[in-house]
Write a protein that holds these residues in place. Structure first.
Motif, PDB file in Angstrom:
ATOM      1  N   TYR A 129       1.082  -1.371   0.008  1.00 59.48           N
ATOM      2  CA  TYR A 129       0.224  -0.083   0.349  1.00 59.48           C
ATOM      3  C   TYR A 129       0.764   1.404  -0.012  1.00 59.48           C
ATOM      4  CZ  TYR A 129      -3.442  -3.466   0.764  1.00 59.48           C
ATOM      5  OH  TYR A 129      -4.537  -4.525   0.777  1.00 59.48           O
ATOM      6  N   GLN A 189      -1.917  -7.320   7.991  1.00 61.40           N
ATOM      7  CA  GLN A 189      -1.973  -6.026   7.542  1.00 61.40           C
ATOM      8  C   GLN A 189      -2.704  -5.006   7.784  1.00 61.40           C
ATOM      9  OE1 GLN A 189       0.661  -6.440   3.731  1.00 61.40           O
ATOM     10  NE2 GLN A 189       3.019  -6.960   5.163  1.00 61.40           N
ATOM     11  N   HIS A 190      -4.088  -5.955   7.632  1.00 58.53           N
ATOM     12  CA  HIS A 190      -5.635  -4.991   7.969  1.00 58.53           C
ATOM     13  C   HIS A 190      -6.137  -5.646   9.042  1.00 58.53           C
ATOM     14  CE1 HIS A 190      -4.097  -5.578   3.346  1.00 58.53           C
ATOM     15  NE2 HIS A 190      -4.918  -4.233   3.163  1.00 58.53           N
ATOM     16  N   CYS A 211      -8.327  -0.630   8.976  1.00 56.87           N
ATOM     17  CA  CYS A 211      -7.173  -0.294   8.803  1.00 56.87           C
ATOM     18  C   CYS A 211      -6.384  -1.156   7.849  1.00 56.87           C
ATOM     19  CB  CYS A 211      -5.886  -0.068   9.846  1.00 56.87           C
ATOM     20  SG  CYS A 211      -7.106   0.965  10.892  1.00 56.87           S
ATOM     21  N   ALA A 212      -5.711   0.156   6.320  1.00 56.58           N
ATOM     22  CA  ALA A 212      -4.474  -1.003   6.123  1.00 56.58           C
ATOM     23  C   ALA A 212      -2.956  -0.652   6.280  1.00 56.58           C
ATOM     24  CB  ALA A 212      -4.940  -0.775   4.495  1.00 56.58           C
ATOM     25  N   ILE A 220      -9.436   2.939   5.560  1.00 56.48           N
ATOM     26  CA  ILE A 220      -9.862   2.624   3.952  1.00 56.48           C
ATOM     27  C   ILE A 220     -10.633   3.560   3.445  1.00 56.48           C
ATOM     28  CG2 ILE A 220     -11.562   0.312   3.442  1.00 56.48           C
ATOM     29  CD1 ILE A 220      -8.922  -0.612   4.268  1.00 56.48           C
TER      30      ILE A 220
END
Length: 122
Positions: A7, A67-68, A82-83, A97
């Motif tokens: 990301y 990671q998420h 969240c990322a 997100i």
């Protein structure tokens, strides 16, 4: 960029937009779904800063943290998707997100102001 995720290199208008950041010190909770829907894991975090588009916080350990995940900040009832974009030792930075609305951001910052939780110790 050894500690970065995909990301941090994939272009997106959301990730390129800059928002005003606020220092906060509230506690939070991270909730993640385990692989193959094998349950839910949670852990606490301490918020460092927040904006409409993302946040930074510290955790006791990043072992097993995907990671998420969802972030809930003490004093609020919403879960924020969240990322993760950066992880170094115990410090993590995420993009949301979907950007949070200004009213919700101000609710978080006001809670910080009225409770005096931000001790400026990172």
């Amino acid at each position: 960029m050894q500690n970065s995720t995909m990301y941090s290199v994939v272009g997106s208008k959301l990730y390129e937009e800059r928002f005003e950041r606020f220092s906060i010190g509230q506690a939070g909770t991270l909730m993640a779904v385990r692989p193959a829907l094998g349950g839910v894991s949670t852990r606490t975090c301490k918020m460092l800063e927040i904006s409409r588009g993302g946040a930074a916080f510290v955790v006791n350990t990043t072992i097993g943290l995907p990671q998420h995940y969802y972030l809930t900040i003490v004093g609020t009832k919403r879960r924020i998707g969240c990322a993760e974009i950066f992880r170094s030792d115990h410090r993590i930075q995420v993009h949301f997100i979907k950007p949070i609305d200004e009213e919700f951001l101000h609710e978080i910052v006001r809670y910080e102001f009225f409770t005096g939780n931000n001790l400026k110790k990172h």
